[in-house]
Design an enzyme around this catalytic site. Structure first.
Site, PDB file in Angstrom:
ATOM      1  CD  GLU A   1      -6.318   9.868  58.181  1.00  0.00           C
ATOM      2  OE1 GLU A   1      -6.186  10.570  59.160  1.00  0.00           O
ATOM      3  OE2 GLU A   1      -7.202  10.065  57.325  1.00  0.00           O
TER       4      GLU A   1
ATOM      5  CG  ASP B   1      -5.594  12.828  54.845  1.00  0.00           C
ATOM      6  OD1 ASP B   1      -4.935  12.434  55.812  1.00  0.00           O
ATOM      7  OD2 ASP B   1      -6.430  13.745  54.895  1.00  0.00           O
TER       8      ASP B   1
END
Ligand SMILES: Nc1ncnc2c1ncn2[C@@H]1O[C@H](COP(=O)(O)OP(=O)(O)O)[C@@H](O)[C@H]1O
Ligand SMILES: [Mg+2]
Lengths: 599, 448
Positions: free
Chosen positions: A288, A246
C-alpha cells in the site's frame, strides 16, 4: 509494580486469559510472545502460482460483515459462516483490514499486539478456522499488516518509553528535539501538526508519520527488523495467504529527504519477500503506497528477476480518474494515467479498486482536479475527509444502475486485479452523518429482518446503525432481495465475475488502448496468447457511435461475452458500434469457422 | 496493361471534367471545368491493378491524382471509377484502394525513384512496411491515408512548387524539441514540389472539435447548471490547449525568429481588415448596421505602436488540434487556406492563431443551436461555455507565453476580422449559421 501493569495490555484490551505479547517478561527484560505452534493451522489453499494475477479480491471488514455471537459486532466466526455466499459470488481472495488486538483509535491500524486477535472478533484459533473454511472453498485470505508503526499501547512501546536502556529502548525513533526530518510532510493534515510528539514518561520526542498515538518503529534497529519478520512468519505458519503491507514508504527516515521510499526501506522489503519465497511460496505481499505509479513500481523490486519486493501494489490514481472520466465524458483522464503507468515486472500485478474502506483518495490528482472532484462527488462538505471523499459507490453514482455496471465493468477489465468492497455488489449506501470514515463501514445488509440480518442483538448495541434511509436502507437493499431477483446488481456482478474467470486475458493479458475519433469512448484490447478480448466503454450518458480500427483481426468474429451473441465479422473497414449511454461491450475475438468445421 | 502511361491516360481528360467537381478537394466549387490536361503521368506500380501518378491541369489549377488501372473493377471500388481508357481498362481514384496504397510504404522504405519521384524518409527514420492502408475517413481538403497504427500520409491535392510550409514548420518544430506536433517520417517530391507528407499517426487521438462539442452536449442536456458545474466541464482541457499553442508559438519563434511589425505594417493590416469587410458588406446586408463598430475596431489597430511577428500556425481552430493521451498536438501547418503561397509564408502576430481558436470555441458552443428557434436560456448557457473556455484557453496560454488578453485591441480586431470572414462564408454556404458570427460581433463590440 506499576511498570508491569502498564506493560501488560490485559486490562485495557481484554486479553486476559488469551495468549498475548507481554504475558510474561524474561529476566533480561524481554517480553514473551505467542508462537504459531500454540494454535491450529489451516489446511492449504489449492496450489497455484500467480493466483493473485487473475484473482478477484473482496475487501471485507470483519466488524461489518456478520455477527455470530449477538454482541452487535461482526466477528471471524460470523464471516466464516458467510463463506458460501462469497464462494457463490465468485470471490477468489478476501482482504481483511486489521483484526489484531488494538485500542481502535485508527480502525485497527493502531496495532497493540501483532500476535493476538481483537477479542471482539474472536481468537487466533477462530482466524485459523476461517482460513481453513475459506481454503476448503478455494478462497484465499490476506490481511493488513502495519509495518511502519504500532499503537502506543503496544507493550513494545510501553517498554521503550519506560526502559530506554532495556531491550526495547531502541524500538522506536526517539529524539531530544522535534527538529529532525523536517522535510517529511504531515500526512493527516486534519488532526496532526507535527511528526514529533513529546513523551513525558521518557522525556523525549518520538517520531510518527501518522497519528501521534502511532509511534513509528525504528527500522535502523536490526532487532526490530527481525521481530517484524517473525510477525510475518507467525501468520504465514498458521496459513494466511499474504499481507497487504500498510504504509510501506515510510519505514526508514533520513535527514534531508522527505523520508519516503528510501533505499533501505526497499532493502527491508526484499528481506520480507525472501522469507515468503524461501519459506512460504505462493503467498503474496501487496504494497500500500499511495503514490504515482512510476514511484510505486519501485515496490515490485528488481524487474530483471521478475520482481523481488511486493507481488502486488495498489494503483491509486486510476480510481479517481475513472470517476473523472465518466463525469467529463472523456476517456483521457483514464488513458493518460494508464499511459503514464510503467511496465511492471513479470511476477507483479496491480491491485485496482473503485472504493474501499478509506475515502476516495484524491492525493493523486492536481489541485484543480481535486476541486472538480469535490464539486462533483462531495456536494455536502460532510462527504469530505482528509484529502478525499467518503462515500460508497452507489451514492457516488446517484444510485444509477447503468453507471454502477459501467464502473464495475471497467474495474473488472482494466489491467490489474480488481478489489471489490463489501456491499457494493448490492449497491449499499453510506451514512455521511457518522463520524470519520465510518460512513462507509456500516453493517452488511443481508435481509430485511432486524439489523439487516447482520446481528441478533438489540439494535441499540450495533457497532454502527444499519443504513435505514428509504433508498439504500436494508429493507430495500439486501442480499436476500438481490438473490431473489435474477436481474439484480448482485446477479449481474456474479455473471461478470464468471465471465472474467473464463478469460485469462483479463488477469494475465497485455493491455492496448484502441484509439477512436470519439473522445467519449474508451476501448482497449486485452490479449493473453489465443485469448483476445476487446472492451468498449461509453463514458457518456448519451448514446455514442464509435469506429474501431480492428482490421488486424480481419475476418474474425466478435462474440459478446455476457450473452454469447455473435456480432458481424470484422472486415477491412472500421468496425462500427453504437453504445447506449454509459453502455459497454466485452467481446472475445474468435477466428471464423472453417468451411466444413462441425458446429 | 500499358507501360507507357502518359498516352494511355490522355483519353481520361474527357472524363475528368465531369468527375473533378464532385471531389471534396476540388477548389473551384460549384463551377464547371472547361478543360483538363494530363501534365504528367508515371507508373508507380505495374500489374493489374497498376498504380499511376498524375498531375493534372484543370483550367489553370494543378491537381494531383493517383490512378488505379484495372481490367476488372472490384465491387468496393466501383464508386471510385473515373472512366475508361482507350484499351478498355478502367481508371479509378486509387486512394480508395487499400492494396495499392499499402505499396507506397515500400517505395518510401526503398528510397525509391519510382515514377521519377523522390520517395524520401526523413533522416534517421526507418519506414516499416507491410502495414494495412486505409483512408482517414474524415472530411478534409487533401487526402490522407493511414498505415496500420503507424503513419499518416497526406497527399496534397493541389501541390505547389517550392518549399512546403507544412513540412518545413513541422521539421523546425521537431528540431526545436516540440512535443506538440506529430513527427514527420517521409516526403514524396517531384523536382521542387512536395506531393505528399507522411507523419507519425497518433492513433490514440481525438479531434479537439469532437472533444469540445462533447462537453457542450453535456452542458445543453442540463436545464440550468452553469458551465463550470456540469460534469463535462472542458475548462481544464482548454487551459492545457492554451499552454500547448503557446509552446508551439515559443518554439516557432525560437527556431525561425521574431521580428517587429511597425506602425506602417499595422496600418496595412488594418487596411486588409477593412477590405475584407468591404467584400462581406457587399454580400451580407445584415452586416451594414455593424459597419461602424467594426471599422472603429479595425482603425484602433492603426493607433498601435507595433507588435511582434513570427511564423504561426495560420489556420488554427479546434479541428486542427488533436487530444492525445500525452496532451494536445497541432496538425496541418499549411497555413491560411485559399491564400497564395507567398501570403501564407508571411510572418504574423501569434494572436492570429489565438483569435482563430477563440472563434472556434464560440462555434463549438453554438453549433448545436444553429437553425434552432432562438432560446434565450440555451443561448446564454452556450455563451457561458464559450466565455469560460475562451478564458481558460487564454489563461493556459499565459502560463507559457504572454496573456493574449493583454493585447486586447489587436486580439479583438483579429477576432472581428475572422468573424466577418465567417459571416461571408456562412451566408454563402450555411445561412442557418450566420447568426453565430453575427452574435459574436455584437458581443465583442457591445463590450467595448
Ligand atoms: N498525425 C495524425 N495522427 C492522427 N490523425 C491525424 C494526424 N494528422 C491528421 N490526422 C487526421 O486527419 C485529418 C486531416 O488532417 P489535416 O492535416 O488537417 O488534412 P487537411 O489538410 O486535408 O485538412 C485531421 O482532421 C485528423 O483527424
Ligand atoms: Mg518510519
Amino acid at each position: 509494580m506499576t511498570v508491569q501493569d502498564t506493560t501488560a495490555p490485559d486490562a485495557a484490551l481484554g486479553l486476559a486469559g488469551i495468549p498475548h505479547t507481554g504475558e510474561a517478561v524474561t529476566a533480561d527484560g524481554h517480553l514473551t510472545e505467542p508462537q504459531a505452534e500454540d494454535f491450529h493451522h489451516a489446511r492449504s489453499a489449492p496450489p497455484q502460482v500467480d493466483w493473485y494475477k487473475s484473482a478477484v479480491f473482496y475487501e471485507v471488514l470483519v466488524r461489518a460483515f456478520n455477527d455470530s455471537d449477538g454482541n452487535g459486532t461482526g466477528d471471524l466466526r460470523g464471516l466464516a459462516d458467510k463463506l458460501d455466499y462469497l464462494q457463490w459470488l465468485g470471490i477468489d481472495c478476501l482482504w481483511l483490514p486489521p483484526f489484531y488486538a488494538s485500542p481502535l483509535r485508527d480502525g485497527g491500524y493502531d496495532i497493540s499486539d501483532f500476535r493476538a486477535v481483537l477479542p471482539e472478533f474472536g481468537t487466533v484459533d477462530d482466524f485459523s478456522y476461517l482460513l481453513d473454511q475459506a481454503h476448503k472453498r478455494g478462497i484465499r485470505v490476506i490481511t493488513d499488516l502495519v509495518l511502519n508503526h504500532t499503537s502506543d499501547a503496544h507493550p513494545w512501546f510501553q517498554e521503550s518509553r519506560q526502559h530506554p536502556d532495556g531491550p526495547y529502548g531502541d524500538y522506536y525513533v526517539w529524539s531530544d528535539t522535534d527538529e529532525a526530518y523536517s522535510d517529511a510532510r504531515i500526512i493527516f493534515v486534519d488532526t496532526e501538526t507535527s511528526n514529533w510528539t513529546y513523551d513525558p514518561v521518557r522525556g523525549q520526542f518520538y517520531w510518527h508519520r501518522f497519528f501521534s498515538h502511532q509511534p513509528d518503529l525504528n527500522y535502523e534497529n536490526p532487532a526490530v527488523q527481525d521481530a517484524m519478520l517473525d510477525v510475518l512468519r507467525f501468520w504465514l505458519d498458521i496459513g494466511i495467504d499474504g499481507f497487504r503491507l500498510d504504509a510501506v514508504p515510510y519505514l526508514f527516515e533520513e535527514e534531508g529527504t522527505n523520508c519516503e521510499n528510501l533505499p533501505r526501506t526497499h532493502e527491508f522489503l526484499k528481506r520480507c519477500r525472501k522469507v515468503v519465497d524461501d519459506e512460504f511460496p505462493g503467498r503474496v505481499l501487496l504494497a500500500e503506497a499511495n503514490q504515482w505509479p512510476a514511484d510505486v513500481v519501485e515496490y515490485f523490486g528488481d524487474a530483471s528477476i521478475g520482481g523481488d519486493e511486493c507481488h502486488m501494489a495498489f494503483h491509486f490514481p486510476l480510481m479517481p480518474r475513472i470517476f473523472m472520466a465518466v463525469r467529463r465524458e472523456s476517456r483521457f483522464p483514464i488513458s493518460e494515467i494508464l499511459a503514464q503507468t510503467p511496465a511492471i515486472p513479470a511476477g507483479a500485478q496491480w491491485g485496482i479498486f473503485l472504493r474501499n474502506h478509506d475515502e476516495l483518495t484524491l492525493e493523486m490528482v492536481t489541485d484543480e482536479e481535486r476541486d472538480y472532484m469535490y464539486a462533483e462527488y462531495a456536494k455536502d462538505p460532510r462527504m469530505k475527509a482528509n484529502i478525499g471523499i467518503r462515500r460508497r459507490l452507489a451514492p457516488l453514482l446517484d444510485n444509477d444502475r447503468n453507471q454502477q455496471e459501467l464502473f464495475t465493468a471497467l474495474l473488472l477489465s482494466l489491467p490489474g486485479s480488481p478489489v471489490l468492497y463489501y456491499g457494493d455488489e448490492i449497491g449499499m449506501g453510506d451514512n455521511i452523518w457518522l463520524g470519520d470514515r465510518d460512513a462507509v463501514r456500516t453493517p452488511m445488509q443481508w435481509s430485511p429482518d432486524r439489523n439487516a440480518g447482520f446481528s441478533r442483538c438489540d439494535p441499540g448495541r450495533l457497532y454502527l446503525p444499519a443504513i435505514a434511509d428509504p433508498v439504500y436502507g436494508f429493507q430495500a437493499v439486501n442480499v436476500e432481495a438481490h438473490m431473489n431477483n435474477t436481474s439484480s446488481l448482485l446477479h449481474w456482478t456474479r455473471r461478470m465475475l464468471q465471465v472474467r474467470t473464463e478469460h485469462p486475458a483479463f488477469g494475465l493479458g497485455d493491455f492496448t488502448e484502441l484509439g477512436s475519433s470519439n473522445p467519449s469512448v474508451l476501448a482497449y484490447l486485452r490479449r493473453h496468447g489465443e485469448d483476445v478480448v476487446i472492451c468498449v466503454n461509453n463514458l457518456s450518458r448519451f448514446p455514442q457511435p464509435v469506429e474501431l480500427h480492428l482490421s488486424e483481426h480481419d475476418g474474425c468474429i466478435p462474440v459478446e461475452l455476457t450473452g454469447g451473441v455473435r456480432f458481424p465479422a470484422i472486415g477491412e473497414l472500421p468496425y462500427l458500434l453504437t453504445l447506449p449511454g454509459h453502455g459497454f461491450y466485452w467481446f472475445q475475438i474468435t477466428r471464423p469457422l472453417e468451411e466444413g468445421e462441425p458446429q | 496493361m500499358t507501360t507507357r502511361p502518359l498516352p494511355a491516360v490522355t483519353s481520361l481528360a474527357e472524363d475528368l471534367p465531369g468527375w473533378l467537381p464532385g471531389q471534396r478537394w476540388f477548389a473551384a466549387k460549384g463551377q464547371d471545368v472547361a478543360s483538363v490536361r494530363v501534365e504528367r503521368a508515371a507508373l508507380l506500380v505495374d500489374g493489374d491493378p497498376a498504380l499511376l501518378h498524375t498531375l493534372l491541369d484543370a483550367d489553370g489549377e494543378r491537381y494531383q491524382l493517383l490512378l488505379g488501372l484495372t481490367d476488372e473493377v472490384p465491387d468496393h471500388l466501383r464508386a471510385a471509377v473515373i472512366g475508361r481508357l482507350a484499351d478498355g481498362s478502367y481508371a479509378y481514384d486509387a486512394t480508395h484502394d487499400a492494396e495499392l496504397m499499402g505499396g507506397l510504404l515500400e517505395l518510401f522504405a526503398e528510397h525509391s525513384a519510382a515514377g521519377g519521384l523522390d520517395w524520401l524518409p526523413e533522416p534517421g527514420v526507418h519506414i516499416q512496411t507491410g502495414l494495412r492502408a486505409r483512408p482517414v475517413g474524415v472530411e478534409q481538403s487533401n487526402t490522407s491515408i493511414v498505415f496500420g497504427e503507424h503513419y499518416i500520409l497526406k497527399l496534397y491535392r493541389r501541390p505547389a512548387p517550392g518549399p512546403n510550409r507544412d513540412v518545413e514548420l513541422h521539421r523546425a518544430l521537431v528540431r526545436a524539441g516540440s512535443a506538440q506536433v506529430a513527427e514527420p517520417v517521409a516526403v514524396v517530391r517531384a523536382e521542387g514540389t512536395v506531393l505528399g507528407f507522411a507523419q507519425r499517426y497518433l492513433g490514440d487521438s481525438a479531434e479537439g472539435w469532437a472533444t469540445a462539442t462533447a462537453s457542450v452536449r453535456d452542458l445543453l442536456a442540463e436545464a440550468d447548471l452553469h458551465a463550470g458545474e456540469v460534469g463535462g466541464d472542458f475548462a481544464g482541457e482548454a487551459h492545457r490547449l492554451g499552454a500547448a499553442v503557446a509552446a508551439v508559438h515559443a518554439d516557432l519563434a525560437a527556431a525561425l525568429g521574431v521580428a517587429t511589425a511597425g506602425q506602417a505594417e499595422m496600418a496595412a493590416g488594418a487596411d486588409g481588415m477593412h477590405a475584407r469587410l468591404d467584400a462581406a458588406l457587399a454580400q451580407v446586408p445584415a452586416l451594414a448596421k455593424r459597419e461602424g463598430v467594426l471599422r472603429a475596431a479595425f482603425d484602433a489597430v492603426r493607433e498601435l505602436p507595433g507588435t511582434s511577428v513570427q511564423q504561426v500556425h495560420g489556420d488554427l481552430h479546434l479541428g486542427q488540434v488533436l487530444r492525445t493521451t500525452g496532451g494536445w498536438v497541432l496538425i496541418d501547418f499549411e497555413g491560411e487556406p485559399d491564400a497564395p503561397v507567398a501570403e501564407r509564408n508571411r510572418t504574423r502576430s501569434a494572436l492570429r492563431d489565438v483569435a482563430g481558436m477563440l472563434r472556434s470555441f464560440d462555434y463549438a458552443a453554438l453549433h448545436m443551436l444553429a437553425g434552432e428557434e432562438p432560446d434565450h436560456q440555451r443561448l446564454t448557457r452556450a455563451a457561458e461555455w464559450a466565455d469560460r473556455n475562451r478564458a481558460a484557453f487564454c489563461a493556459g496560454y499565459a502560463t507559457v507565453g504572454t496573456d493574449p488578453r493583454a493585447d486586447s485591441v489587436l486580439l479583438r480586431a483579429f477576432e472581428l476580422d475572422k468573424a466577418v470572414y465567417e459571416v461571408g462564408y456562412e451566408h454563402r454556404n450555411r445561412p442557418d449559421w450566420v447568426p453565430i458570427p453575427l452574435a459574436a460581433i455584437d458581443r465583442a463590440t457591445a463590450a467595448g
